[in-house]
Design a protein around this motif. Structure first.
Motif, PDB file in Angstrom:
ATOM      1  N   VAL A 169     -31.158 -83.617 -34.503  1.00 21.46           N
ATOM      2  CA  VAL A 169     -31.614 -84.415 -33.369  1.00 21.46           C
ATOM      3  C   VAL A 169     -30.750 -85.659 -33.191  1.00 21.46           C
ATOM      4  O   VAL A 169     -30.019 -86.066 -34.093  1.00 21.46           O
ATOM      5  CB  VAL A 169     -33.091 -84.842 -33.544  1.00 21.46           C
ATOM      6  CG1 VAL A 169     -34.011 -83.639 -33.540  1.00 21.46           C
ATOM      7  CG2 VAL A 169     -33.290 -85.665 -34.793  1.00 21.46           C
ATOM      8  N   VAL A 170     -30.866 -86.241 -32.002  1.00 18.23           N
ATOM      9  CA  VAL A 170     -30.247 -87.526 -31.687  1.00 18.23           C
ATOM     10  C   VAL A 170     -31.365 -88.418 -31.155  1.00 18.23           C
ATOM     11  O   VAL A 170     -32.134 -88.006 -30.287  1.00 18.23           O
ATOM     12  CB  VAL A 170     -29.139 -87.377 -30.619  1.00 18.23           C
ATOM     13  CG1 VAL A 170     -28.520 -88.729 -30.301  1.00 18.23           C
ATOM     14  CG2 VAL A 170     -28.083 -86.388 -31.067  1.00 18.23           C
ATOM     15  N   THR A 171     -31.453 -89.640 -31.679  1.00 19.99           N
ATOM     16  CA  THR A 171     -32.484 -90.568 -31.218  1.00 19.99           C
ATOM     17  C   THR A 171     -31.992 -91.322 -29.988  1.00 19.99           C
ATOM     18  O   THR A 171     -30.814 -91.261 -29.641  1.00 19.99           O
ATOM     19  CB  THR A 171     -32.843 -91.591 -32.307  1.00 19.99           C
ATOM     20  OG1 THR A 171     -31.717 -92.437 -32.531  1.00 19.99           O
ATOM     21  CG2 THR A 171     -33.273 -90.909 -33.592  1.00 19.99           C
ATOM     22  N   ILE A 172     -32.896 -92.071 -29.368  1.00 18.07           N
ATOM     23  CA  ILE A 172     -32.509 -92.859 -28.202  1.00 18.07           C
ATOM     24  C   ILE A 172     -31.537 -93.966 -28.582  1.00 18.07           C
ATOM     25  O   ILE A 172     -30.821 -94.478 -27.739  1.00 18.07           O
ATOM     26  CB  ILE A 172     -33.738 -93.446 -27.469  1.00 18.07           C
ATOM     27  CG1 ILE A 172     -34.588 -94.283 -28.403  1.00 18.07           C
ATOM     28  CG2 ILE A 172     -34.547 -92.350 -26.816  1.00 18.07           C
ATOM     29  CD1 ILE A 172     -35.759 -94.979 -27.738  1.00 18.07           C
ATOM     30  N   GLY A 173     -31.475 -94.302 -29.866  1.00 18.77           N
ATOM     31  CA  GLY A 173     -30.530 -95.306 -30.349  1.00 18.77           C
ATOM     32  C   GLY A 173     -29.191 -94.715 -30.754  1.00 18.77           C
ATOM     33  O   GLY A 173     -28.284 -95.432 -31.155  1.00 18.77           O
ATOM     34  N   GLY A 174     -29.062 -93.385 -30.681  1.00 22.82           N
ATOM     35  CA  GLY A 174     -27.799 -92.735 -30.997  1.00 22.82           C
ATOM     36  C   GLY A 174     -27.674 -92.250 -32.434  1.00 22.82           C
ATOM     37  O   GLY A 174     -26.615 -91.779 -32.832  1.00 22.82           O
ATOM     38  N   LEU A 175     -28.731 -92.353 -33.222  1.00 26.48           N
ATOM     39  CA  LEU A 175     -28.686 -91.900 -34.606  1.00 26.48           C
ATOM     40  C   LEU A 175     -28.765 -90.374 -34.652  1.00 26.48           C
ATOM     41  O   LEU A 175     -29.641 -89.778 -34.027  1.00 26.48           O
ATOM     42  CB  LEU A 175     -29.859 -92.492 -35.394  1.00 26.48           C
ATOM     43  CG  LEU A 175     -29.894 -92.077 -36.847  1.00 26.48           C
ATOM     44  CD1 LEU A 175     -29.110 -93.073 -37.671  1.00 26.48           C
ATOM     45  CD2 LEU A 175     -31.309 -91.983 -37.333  1.00 26.48           C
ATOM     46  N   HIS A 176     -27.855 -89.764 -35.393  1.00 27.59           N
ATOM     47  CA  HIS A 176     -27.847 -88.314 -35.567  1.00 27.59           C
ATOM     48  C   HIS A 176     -28.431 -87.990 -36.932  1.00 27.59           C
ATOM     49  O   HIS A 176     -28.123 -88.651 -37.916  1.00 27.59           O
ATOM     50  CB  HIS A 176     -26.417 -87.767 -35.498  1.00 27.59           C
ATOM     51  CG  HIS A 176     -25.799 -87.899 -34.151  1.00 27.59           C
ATOM     52  ND1 HIS A 176     -25.545 -86.818 -33.353  1.00 27.59           N
ATOM     53  CD2 HIS A 176     -25.403 -88.986 -33.447  1.00 27.59           C
ATOM     54  CE1 HIS A 176     -25.004 -87.234 -32.223  1.00 27.59           C
ATOM     55  NE2 HIS A 176     -24.908 -88.552 -32.255  1.00 27.59           N
ATOM     56  N   GLY A 177     -29.260 -86.965 -36.979  1.00 28.16           N
ATOM     57  CA  GLY A 177     -29.846 -86.570 -38.249  1.00 28.16           C
ATOM     58  C   GLY A 177     -30.587 -85.259 -38.116  1.00 28.16           C
ATOM     59  O   GLY A 177     -30.546 -84.593 -37.081  1.00 28.16           O
ATOM     60  N   THR A 178     -31.273 -84.903 -39.191  1.00 23.77           N
ATOM     61  CA  THR A 178     -32.030 -83.659 -39.252  1.00 23.77           C
ATOM     62  C   THR A 178     -33.492 -83.989 -39.507  1.00 23.77           C
ATOM     63  O   THR A 178     -33.793 -84.842 -40.347  1.00 23.77           O
ATOM     64  CB  THR A 178     -31.497 -82.770 -40.394  1.00 23.77           C
ATOM     65  OG1 THR A 178     -30.103 -82.573 -40.198  1.00 23.77           O
ATOM     66  CG2 THR A 178     -32.186 -81.421 -40.404  1.00 23.77           C
ATOM     67  N   VAL A 179     -34.376 -83.307 -38.805  1.00 27.58           N
ATOM     68  CA  VAL A 179     -35.806 -83.542 -38.992  1.00 27.58           C
ATOM     69  C   VAL A 179     -36.190 -83.078 -40.393  1.00 27.58           C
ATOM     70  O   VAL A 179     -35.984 -81.925 -40.759  1.00 27.58           O
ATOM     71  CB  VAL A 179     -36.635 -82.791 -37.922  1.00 27.58           C
ATOM     72  CG1 VAL A 179     -38.124 -82.947 -38.203  1.00 27.58           C
ATOM     73  CG2 VAL A 179     -36.297 -83.296 -36.534  1.00 27.58           C
TER      74      VAL A 179
END
Length: 89
Positions: A47-57
């Motif tokens: 996923v990508v957050t509204i702040g631009g952080l990329h990661g995995t749930v």
């Protein structure tokens, strides 16, 4: 007299109709798609957050999502902070 009033109302009504179909309706569709995506999140999604952080749930409940970043840091976000599900990394 009546045709003069009708003649001025028709362009205004048409203008509102055009604004609705060009601006409001597409925005509503986009919001609906984002809500559906946020409801369908599952563990393992990239996923990508509204702040631009990329990661995995990493874990998820009704209102919160824990995202694991590249260095195994786990961050908790509100489910609404997820902007998109990205392609698997």
């Amino acid at each position: 007299m009546m045709t003069g009033t009708l003649g001025t109302l028709v362009p205004i009504i048409l203008m509102f109709a055009v604004l609705y179909f060009l601006l409001i309706r597409p925005q509503q569709k986009q919001q609906k798609a984002v809500r559906q995506m946020q409801e369908e999140l599952k563990k393992g999604d990239s996923v990508v957050t509204i702040g631009g952080l990329h990661g995995t749930v990493d874990s998820i409940d009704e209102s919160k999502v824990v995202i694991k970043t590249g260095d195994n840091t786990r961050l908790t976000f509100d489910r609404r902070a997820i902007r998109e599900v990205s392609a698997a990394e």
